[in-house]
Design a protein around this motif. Sequence first.
Motif, PDB file in Angstrom:
ATOM      1  N   UNK A   1       0.540  -1.154  -0.166  1.00 27.90           N
ATOM      2  CA  UNK A   1      -0.105   0.209  -0.377  1.00 27.90           C
ATOM      3  C   UNK A   1       1.287   1.390   0.276  1.00 27.90           C
ATOM      4  N   UNK A   2       2.004   0.960   0.962  1.00 28.26           N
ATOM      5  CA  UNK A   2       2.609   2.456   0.891  1.00 28.26           C
ATOM      6  C   UNK A   2       3.825   2.377  -0.814  1.00 28.26           C
ATOM      7  N   UNK A   3       3.687   2.092  -1.077  1.00 27.33           N
ATOM      8  CA  UNK A   3       4.455   2.084  -2.978  1.00 27.33           C
ATOM      9  C   UNK A   3       3.294   2.279  -3.475  1.00 27.33           C
ATOM     10  N   UNK A   4       1.967   2.140  -3.360  1.00 26.56           N
ATOM     11  CA  UNK A   4       1.243   2.513  -4.061  1.00 26.56           C
ATOM     12  C   UNK A   4       1.189   3.986  -3.944  1.00 26.56           C
ATOM     13  N   UNK A   5       0.932   4.583  -2.639  1.00 21.72           N
ATOM     14  CA  UNK A   5       1.178   6.218  -1.706  1.00 21.72           C
ATOM     15  C   UNK A   5       2.199   6.752  -2.684  1.00 21.72           C
ATOM     16  N   UNK A   6       3.628   6.245  -1.835  1.00 27.22           N
ATOM     17  CA  UNK A   6       4.547   6.857  -3.284  1.00 27.22           C
ATOM     18  C   UNK A   6       5.188   6.872  -4.622  1.00 27.22           C
TER      19      UNK A   6
ATOM     20  N   UNK B   1      -6.192   7.547  -9.178  1.00 29.17           N
ATOM     21  CA  UNK B   1      -6.544   6.259  -8.755  1.00 29.17           C
ATOM     22  C   UNK B   1      -5.542   5.675  -8.014  1.00 29.17           C
ATOM     23  N   UNK B   2      -4.088   5.641  -8.122  1.00 30.07           N
ATOM     24  CA  UNK B   2      -3.331   5.268  -7.942  1.00 30.07           C
ATOM     25  C   UNK B   2      -3.272   5.334  -6.455  1.00 30.07           C
ATOM     26  N   UNK B   3      -3.632   6.717  -6.251  1.00 26.71           N
ATOM     27  CA  UNK B   3      -3.634   7.023  -4.845  1.00 26.71           C
ATOM     28  C   UNK B   3      -4.851   6.189  -4.018  1.00 26.71           C
ATOM     29  N   UNK B   4      -5.742   5.726  -4.607  1.00 22.85           N
ATOM     30  CA  UNK B   4      -6.810   5.697  -3.483  1.00 22.85           C
ATOM     31  C   UNK B   4      -6.059   4.301  -3.453  1.00 22.85           C
ATOM     32  N   UNK B   5      -5.924   3.814  -4.598  1.00 24.58           N
ATOM     33  CA  UNK B   5      -5.196   2.053  -4.039  1.00 24.58           C
ATOM     34  C   UNK B   5      -4.134   1.964  -3.121  1.00 24.58           C
ATOM     35  N   UNK B   6      -3.825   3.293  -2.377  1.00 19.21           N
ATOM     36  CA  UNK B   6      -2.917   2.928  -1.635  1.00 19.21           C
ATOM     37  C   UNK B   6      -3.000   3.586  -0.212  1.00 19.21           C
TER      38      UNK B   6
END
Length: 326
Positions: A196-201, A261-266
């Motif tokens: 999840x952190x990888x997606x946020x970063x 979308x990527x931020x929502x995922x993380x």
Amino acid sequence: MSASAQPRDTSVNRSAGRTLDKAAAENFPVAPFFLPAAWRGDLMAVYGFARLVDDAGDGDLADPTATAALLGVDGGPGTTPSDQSGPPTAQETAFRLALLDGLERDLDRVFETALHPGTADGPRHPLMRGLVPLVDRHGLTPEPFRRLIEANRVDQTTARYASYDDLIGYCTLSADPVGRLVLAIAGVSTPERIELSDAVCSALQVVEHLQDVAEDLARGRIYLPTEDLDRFGVTEADLAAPTASGPVRELIAFEVHRARTLLDRGAPLVGTVRGRLRLLLAGFTAGGYAALAAVEDAGYDVLARQAKPDKRRLAAKAAAIFAKGR
């Protein structure tokens, strides 16, 4: 200490202070007041390292000659950034790569000192010395730090990204290690949280690239995927214009949607922790959403000026994410 070494070290110390001062300009709070003092110090040490490496790779060090001398790097041609916009000269690139090699050698000294105190040469750069207590206290490994250095090596040789997947691959070097270090410092690393952190970063890195299209182009770099430029009929000349054309705005809107979308995922990462760490992660995530909103508010024109997030909107978004856990 010799008379010549003392002014050099003083110059590097001043430069290190200016490097840390850049934390105030970030989209999200790097080490906010509500964290325990030890956490704030640890996060600022990580930030100082990451910013130092970025400045070395971008030619933005306040005193590159003194830094090179401190690290034992040859201070030959290219020690001063070019006054002209565009990609660096071959000499400047060679110097930046040498600086990055010198920083990696200093990183080796960090871990040697942490693992074998009193028996190894200590790190030379003050921002590197700040990492030693973290390694010992949190059992950190060299890998995330090396990835950040490698990302800046990539910047010296890669100025375009053919696809979105290629860009995300770069983010695994340039952004994801920071989130992994935050989780390690907090003592909450798990495979689920790391994913999840990888997606946020990665999302935060993409957002930063959207804000910095004009600045990056001035350095000779385009992080917008080539396949997307082609899809919307955007040329490099379009990106060099003083304001964004219709196709450029459409392209940026597309990238904003993908970054969100990527931020929502993380974002569910926030709900996996509690207390002040939850508030910190909410702040990081909210910084990304607020920056995307700023780009939208600018009509997706990222060429006329850099879109900066509104502080009140950021705080409100952080509070909402903290409450919902995502």
